[in-house]
Design a protein around this motif. Structure first.
Motif, PDB file in Angstrom:
ATOM      1  N   UNK A  48      -6.965  89.992   8.352  1.00 41.95           N
ATOM      2  CA  UNK A  48      -8.275  90.044   8.960  1.00 41.95           C
ATOM      3  C   UNK A  48      -9.204  89.480   7.944  1.00 41.95           C
ATOM      4  N   UNK A  49      -8.792  89.477   6.708  1.00 38.75           N
ATOM      5  CA  UNK A  49      -9.880  89.039   5.488  1.00 38.75           C
ATOM      6  C   UNK A  49      -9.581  87.460   5.325  1.00 38.75           C
ATOM      7  N   UNK A  50     -10.678  86.830   5.133  1.00 38.06           N
ATOM      8  CA  UNK A  50     -10.649  85.433   4.796  1.00 38.06           C
ATOM      9  C   UNK A  50      -9.687  85.166   3.493  1.00 38.06           C
ATOM     10  N   UNK A  51      -9.057  84.237   3.622  1.00 36.66           N
ATOM     11  CA  UNK A  51      -7.995  84.081   2.165  1.00 36.66           C
ATOM     12  C   UNK A  51      -9.070  83.555   1.032  1.00 36.66           C
ATOM     13  N   UNK A 244     -15.638  75.568   7.570  1.00 38.42           N
ATOM     14  CA  UNK A 244     -16.739  76.349   8.068  1.00 38.42           C
ATOM     15  C   UNK A 244     -17.828  76.539   6.657  1.00 38.42           C
ATOM     16  N   UNK A 245     -19.067  77.033   6.606  1.00 41.81           N
ATOM     17  CA  UNK A 245     -19.764  77.011   5.457  1.00 41.81           C
ATOM     18  C   UNK A 245     -19.435  78.058   4.440  1.00 41.81           C
ATOM     19  N   UNK A 246     -18.807  79.007   4.922  1.00 40.06           N
ATOM     20  CA  UNK A 246     -18.011  80.239   4.060  1.00 40.06           C
ATOM     21  C   UNK A 246     -17.058  79.362   3.247  1.00 40.06           C
ATOM     22  N   UNK A 247     -16.153  78.607   3.950  1.00 37.83           N
ATOM     23  CA  UNK A 247     -15.103  78.010   3.204  1.00 37.83           C
ATOM     24  C   UNK A 247     -15.653  76.930   2.137  1.00 37.83           C
ATOM     25  N   UNK A 248     -16.612  76.438   2.528  1.00 37.57           N
ATOM     26  CA  UNK A 248     -17.178  75.329   1.591  1.00 37.57           C
ATOM     27  C   UNK A 248     -17.938  76.109   0.633  1.00 37.57           C
ATOM     28  N   UNK A 249     -18.490  77.176   0.650  1.00 37.87           N
ATOM     29  CA  UNK A 249     -19.082  77.947  -0.469  1.00 37.87           C
ATOM     30  C   UNK A 249     -18.114  78.569  -1.410  1.00 37.87           C
ATOM     31  N   UNK A 281     -10.353  79.452  15.044  1.00 36.52           N
ATOM     32  CA  UNK A 281      -9.547  80.034  16.304  1.00 36.52           C
ATOM     33  C   UNK A 281      -8.375  80.899  15.360  1.00 36.52           C
ATOM     34  N   UNK A 282      -8.705  81.251  14.231  1.00 33.17           N
ATOM     35  CA  UNK A 282      -7.722  82.149  13.542  1.00 33.17           C
ATOM     36  C   UNK A 282      -7.702  83.583  14.161  1.00 33.17           C
ATOM     37  N   UNK A 283      -6.400  84.036  14.228  1.00 33.54           N
ATOM     38  CA  UNK A 283      -6.278  85.390  14.855  1.00 33.54           C
ATOM     39  C   UNK A 283      -6.889  86.301  13.855  1.00 33.54           C
ATOM     40  N   UNK A 284      -7.429  87.378  14.388  1.00 29.87           N
ATOM     41  CA  UNK A 284      -8.036  88.515  13.444  1.00 29.87           C
ATOM     42  C   UNK A 284      -9.377  88.282  12.868  1.00 29.87           C
ATOM     43  N   UNK A 286     -13.185  86.882  13.157  1.00 33.80           N
ATOM     44  CA  UNK A 286     -14.457  86.389  14.362  1.00 33.80           C
ATOM     45  C   UNK A 286     -14.575  84.720  14.047  1.00 33.80           C
ATOM     46  N   UNK A 287     -14.700  84.175  15.334  1.00 30.51           N
ATOM     47  CA  UNK A 287     -14.644  82.820  15.268  1.00 30.51           C
ATOM     48  C   UNK A 287     -16.062  82.461  14.682  1.00 30.51           C
ATOM     49  N   UNK A 288     -15.881  81.236  13.808  1.00 33.90           N
ATOM     50  CA  UNK A 288     -17.025  80.829  12.912  1.00 33.90           C
ATOM     51  C   UNK A 288     -17.304  79.177  13.305  1.00 33.90           C
TER      52      UNK A 288
END
Length: 300
Positions: A48-51, A244-249, A281-284, A286-288
Motif C-alpha cells: 500500500x506504500x509507494x516504493x 505521477x508528480x510524486x514519482x517525479x518529486x 492503476x496500482x493495486x492498493x 489511490x489512483x493518481x
C-alpha cells in the motif's frame, strides 16, 4: 584571384601538409569513460506504500590487467577513425548494450600517470536513462556489468581566507553497493580562489575496489547532476513517458539528497509537465493523475 599564402619556409599549406612529420610529437592515447545514471524503485514490503526511489550508477568489472577484478566506468579507447562522441556511443553499446539515451560531455581528465599502461587522456560523459528500457549485458572485455546504489556525503569541509581570496576544501565519501558487491572511496576537492581566477583540483584519498582515477569522475558527475537538476529538465530523462508528480518529486529528492516541499516543488516544475486524462492503476494505491514531459516548456 585568391592570394596563395606561404610560411617562412616558402611552403603553401598543401606543401606543408605533404611534408608534415606527425612523429615529431608523442601521441597520448585517448579514452572515453561514461557515468550512466538511472533511478529505480526499491522493493517495498508494504504494497500500500509507494516504493522509494534509488539513484544507481552502472559499473563494469574489469576482466584484464590493470586493476583486474576491480570495478570501473564503462569506456574504452578512441580509434583514429572516429570522433570522441562516436567512441563514447560505441563503447556504451558494446560494453553494456545501452544506446539511444541522453548523454553529455562532462570533463577531460589528463593527469600524468592516471593509467599505468601509457599516457592516457580521457573524456568523460554522463548518460541518464530509464532503467525499465535497458537490457544490461557485459561486453567482451568486461567480466560483469551491474547497477550500484549510491551514497554521497560531505565528511569534511574547511574554508581558509587568504590575502587574495580563499581556499575551500571539501572531502566527499562515496559508497557504491548492490546485493553482491560494496565499493567505497574518499575524494578531496580543493578550490583556490584569487579574485576572478578559480583553480580546482581533485585527489583520491582512498579507494576500495574502484579502478584508475574513476572515483574522481564519479564525484564530479554526481555534483554536475545535482547542479543541473536545479535549472534544467535533465531529470525527465530518468522518467518513463507517463508518471505521477510524486514519482517525479522522489527523483529530485534522491538526486539532491534532501526532502522537498510538495507545493514549492509543483510550482517549480509546473511548466515542465503536461497533465493527461490517465490515472495510475496500482493495486492498493489511490489512483493518481499521470503527467508527461512538456517538450515546449522552454518557450513558455
Amino acid at each position: 584571384m585568391k592570394e596563395i599564402l606561404r610560411n617562412r619556409q616558402g611552403l603553401t599549406e598543401e606543401e606543408f601538409l605533404e611534408k608534415y612529420d606527425a612523429s615529431m610529437f608523442e601521441r597520448p592515447s585517448v579514452t572515453v569513460d561514461m557515468l550512466i545514471f538511472t533511478v529505480v524503485n526499491e522493493e517495498e514490503e508494504n504494497y500500500r506504500k509507494l516504493p522509494e526511489k534509488a539513484l544507481k550508477l552502472l559499473m563494469v568489472k574489469r576482466g584484464d590487467h590493470p586493476f583486474m577484478g576491480q570495478w570501473a566506468l564503462p569506456g574504452g579507447f578512441v580509434s583514429m577513425q572516429e570522433s570522441v562522441e562516436d567512441a563514447a556511443l560505441r563503447e556504451l553499446k558494446t560494453e553494456t548494450n545501452v544506446d539511444n539515451v541522453y548523454m553529455e560531455q562532462l570533463y577531460t581528465w589528463g593527469d600524468v600517470g592516471r593509467d599505468p599502461r601509457t599516457r592516457v587522456i580521457s573524456c568523460s560523459y554522463m548518460a541518464l536513462a530509464d532503467s525499465a528500457k535497458l537490457n544490461i549485458v557485459a561486453g567482451d572485455d568486461a567480466d560483469d556489468a551491474k547497477w550500484f546504489n549510491i551514497r554521497y556525503n560531505i565528511t569534511q569541509e574547511k574554508k581558509t581566507i587568504t590575502e587574495k581570496g580563499y581556499i575551500a576544501e571539501k572531502q566527499y565519501s562515496i559508497n557504491l553497493w548492490n546485493d553482491t558487491y560494496a565499493l567505497s572511496t574518499t575524494v578531496k576537492v580543493v578550490e583556490i580562489v584569487e579574485g576572478r581566477v578559480i583553480q580546482t583540483s581533485r585527489e583520491v584519498v582512498e579507494s576500495n575496489g574502484i579502478a584508475f582515477d574513476h572515483a574522481k569522475i564519479i564525484e564530479y558527475g554526481i555534483e554536475r547532476l545535482k547542479n543541473k537538476i536545479e535549472y534544467t529538465d535533465i531529470a525527465f530523462n530518468l522518467m518513463p513517458e507517463l508518471f505521477t508528480l510524486s514519482e517525479l518529486q522522489q527523483v529530485y529528492e534522491v538526486i539532491l539528497g534532501k526532502e522537498l516541499l510538495a507545493a514549492a516543488f509543483r510550482r517549480k516544475i509546473a511548466d515542465m509537465v503536461v497533465e493527461t486524462n490517465q490515472f495510475t492503476k496500482d493495486a492498493g494505491h489511490r489512483p493518481s493523475k499521470l503527467y508527461r514531459f512538456n517538450h515546449s516548456w522552454r518557450t513558455l
